[in-house]
Design an enzyme around this catalytic site. Sequence first.
Site, mmCIF file in Angstrom:
data_model
loop_
_atom_site.group_PDB
_atom_site.id
_atom_site.type_symbol
_atom_site.label_atom_id
_atom_site.label_comp_id
_atom_site.label_asym_id
_atom_site.label_seq_id
_atom_site.Cartn_x
_atom_site.Cartn_y
_atom_site.Cartn_z
ATOM 1 C CE1 TYR A 133 -3.139 -2.831 0.392
ATOM 2 C CE2 TYR A 133 -4.169 -1.988 2.070
ATOM 3 C CZ TYR A 133 -3.839 -3.095 0.979
ATOM 4 O OH TYR A 133 -4.948 -3.673 1.030
ATOM 5 C CE LYS B 155 0.922 -18.121 -2.165
ATOM 6 N NZ LYS B 155 -0.038 -19.629 -1.919
ATOM 7 C CG ASP C 184 -3.101 -20.731 0.184
ATOM 8 O OD1 ASP C 184 -1.857 -20.160 1.007
ATOM 9 O OD2 ASP C 184 -2.723 -20.442 -1.293
ATOM 10 C CG ASP D 210 -7.433 -4.459 3.445
ATOM 11 O OD1 ASP D 210 -8.166 -3.402 3.992
ATOM 12 O OD2 ASP D 210 -7.284 -4.023 2.614
ATOM 13 C CG ASP E 184 -13.213 -6.117 4.999
ATOM 14 O OD1 ASP E 184 -12.582 -5.363 6.360
ATOM 15 O OD2 ASP E 184 -13.316 -5.762 4.263
HETATM 16 C C1 IPM Z 1 -9.555 -0.263 6.167
HETATM 17 C C2 IPM Z 1 -9.822 0.264 5.038
HETATM 18 C C3 IPM Z 1 -8.180 1.158 3.868
HETATM 19 C C4 IPM Z 1 -8.268 -0.079 4.177
HETATM 20 C C5 IPM Z 1 -8.859 1.760 2.819
HETATM 21 C C6 IPM Z 1 -10.250 2.538 3.053
HETATM 22 C C7 IPM Z 1 -7.609 2.740 2.759
HETATM 23 O O1 IPM Z 1 -10.039 -0.895 3.159
HETATM 24 O O2 IPM Z 1 -8.961 0.258 6.907
HETATM 25 O O3 IPM Z 1 -9.031 -1.735 6.329
HETATM 26 O O4 IPM Z 1 -7.331 -1.162 3.123
HETATM 27 O O5 IPM Z 1 -6.743 0.189 4.799
HETATM 28 MN MN MN Z 2 -10.582 -2.942 4.455
#
Ligand code: IPM
Ligand code: MN
Length: 356
Positions: A142, A191, A223, A247, A251
Amino acid sequence: MEYNIAVVRGDGIGPEVISEAIKVLNAVGEKYGHTFHYQYVLAGGEAIDETGRCLPDETVAIAKASDAVLLGAVGGPKWDTLPGDERPERALLGLRKELGLFANLRPAMVFDELADASPLKPEIIAGGLDIVVVRELTGGIYFGEKGFKDTDMGTAAYDVEQYSEGEVRRIARVAFDMAMKRNKRVTSIDKANVLESSRLWRRIVAEVAGDYPEVILDNMYVDNGAMQLVRNPKHFDVIVTSNIFGDILSDEASQITGSIGMLPSASLADGNFGMYEPVHGSAPDIAGTGKANPLATILSAGMMLRYTFGLMEEADAIDNAVRAFLKEGCRTLDIATGDAAPLTTSETGDKVASLI
Ligand code: IPM
Ligand code: MN
């Protein structure tokens, strides 16, 4: 004590959930004799509308001069067509980099009262889930070199994944320190069967593990890790991983709890400074309707008390108030079951504040 908090209300439901967290913080202040000073600053879509920039210098300066940052959420369809560098989300990356917030803690826990909300079978989550994803937040792909070049297949775009030993060492330490306060297990996700950066990651994590003989370390390829999270989530205590894997996996981890509206997060710098925000986004579709669940932001404020201010009892008071709220059968719309009418955003804040 007195504390200075820079507050980004942000976009969508951001301002609504922030108001409720502040109600609860003020209740804590009253009960325990602290004063919280809030300084509202702009970032994200609102900042674009008012200043033309998603992260004004003034915001960064005020955040740096504060003890901590509390953030609602940024982004929305209104700004979706802007180029990558000018989107509201860019403000988050900017804040992380400018404030040196290299360690992102994302707890994913199933509250007993909400076990039904998990999309996983009851036998898989029986006895509850309590995972913390420790995501590296200021390095990796990133923030790596990026650009375009000509190739014989046309223009190519690239983003570089790079990690230094120092970057891995400091995030690994955060994970192992965290594990020492929990169930003493760390799973490092990489990985390393393919990526050089992952092989370096794995070597440094193993080195750091040497300083924590009580902690059991295991390594997983990403994975497989993604699969194990839904197959056997109870395997995990602390997960430590890179920016991009964290990231994605955070989620996934939040979704298996079934209540993303309940999950807080902390982004920490060296020392005690941190930025605190709910894991959920700005949910523009329900903004202004009173349907938003402010509990993730309230719990994020609790993490702020714990990690930046060192106010353990006060932080426990927030966690306990949220638990009592659920135990009494109170629900917001996103976690509503049965026939009891769900509480609005502001009723939820009032109720939790009253339980402090
Ligand atoms: C998070 C979000 C951010 C990230 C985006 C919005 C830049 O998805 O905080 O996880 O990728 O870190
Ligand atoms: Mn995110």
